[in-house]
Design a protein around this motif. Sequence first.
Motif, mmCIF file in Angstrom:
data_model
loop_
_atom_site.group_PDB
_atom_site.id
_atom_site.type_symbol
_atom_site.label_atom_id
_atom_site.label_comp_id
_atom_site.label_asym_id
_atom_site.label_seq_id
_atom_site.Cartn_x
_atom_site.Cartn_y
_atom_site.Cartn_z
ATOM 1 N N LYS A 115 1.012 -1.128 0.057
ATOM 2 C CA LYS A 115 -0.123 -0.005 0.072
ATOM 3 C C LYS A 115 0.873 1.426 -0.011
ATOM 4 O O LYS A 115 1.729 1.621 0.889
ATOM 5 C CB LYS A 115 -0.959 -0.145 1.264
ATOM 6 N N THR B 71 -4.424 9.115 -10.438
ATOM 7 C CA THR B 71 -5.411 8.220 -10.779
ATOM 8 C C THR B 71 -4.970 7.428 -12.013
ATOM 9 O O THR B 71 -5.330 6.310 -11.983
ATOM 10 C CB THR B 71 -6.682 9.015 -11.115
ATOM 11 N N GLU C 2 -6.424 6.018 -5.851
ATOM 12 C CA GLU C 2 -7.849 6.556 -5.332
ATOM 13 C C GLU C 2 -7.793 7.600 -4.428
ATOM 14 O O GLU C 2 -7.166 7.607 -3.596
ATOM 15 C CB GLU C 2 -8.526 5.420 -4.945
ATOM 16 N N GLY C 3 -8.884 8.723 -4.919
ATOM 17 C CA GLY C 3 -8.922 9.676 -3.809
ATOM 18 C C GLY C 3 -9.970 9.138 -2.688
ATOM 19 O O GLY C 3 -11.118 8.994 -2.955
ATOM 20 N N LYS C 4 -9.480 9.078 -1.519
ATOM 21 C CA LYS C 4 -10.232 8.418 -0.466
ATOM 22 C C LYS C 4 -10.467 9.259 0.782
ATOM 23 O O LYS C 4 -10.954 8.799 1.608
ATOM 24 C CB LYS C 4 -9.800 7.015 0.021
ATOM 25 N N ALA C 5 -9.687 10.492 0.916
ATOM 26 C CA ALA C 5 -9.591 11.024 2.206
ATOM 27 C C ALA C 5 -9.696 12.393 1.750
ATOM 28 O O ALA C 5 -9.220 12.884 0.857
ATOM 29 C CB ALA C 5 -8.597 10.516 2.742
#
Length: 142
Positions: free
Chosen positions: A107, A126, A131-134
């Motif tokens: 990760k 991307t 991934e945009g996660k936060a």
Amino acid sequence: MIRTAREKDIGELANLMGELGYPTTTSEMEQRFEKISSNPSYNTQVAEKDGKVVGMIGMMLGFHYEKNENYIRIVAFVVDSKYRKNGIGDKLIQKAEEWAMEQGLNKLVLNSGNRSDRNNAHEFYTNRGFEGKATGFYKILP
């Protein structure tokens, strides 16, 4: 060529911090690099072309409180604007992936500002599987 950053790179690293939007003097970078390079949880790699440092990626080993897996956090990543779109960023990300795998990790994480001038960077990430996660929050203390 991608290689580990050395003390002789400090001036060029300071210039790259300016490219990233954080104007930095050589003296400031010298102080930062001394702390970072002496900590084994950090790894700074540079991209060199024709004897000039044209990009860098700074990473650190991160630990979760909420789960057992660890991760590599990319804390600084920049390619000199004159050398972008030539695959240098890909090679630096590849180096981060290699370091993660050497640590037994799968990760990578990073933060990138939510400003319009960062749109190209977001697209770069991307396109490489991030991934945009936060959403990040900052507070400056007095």
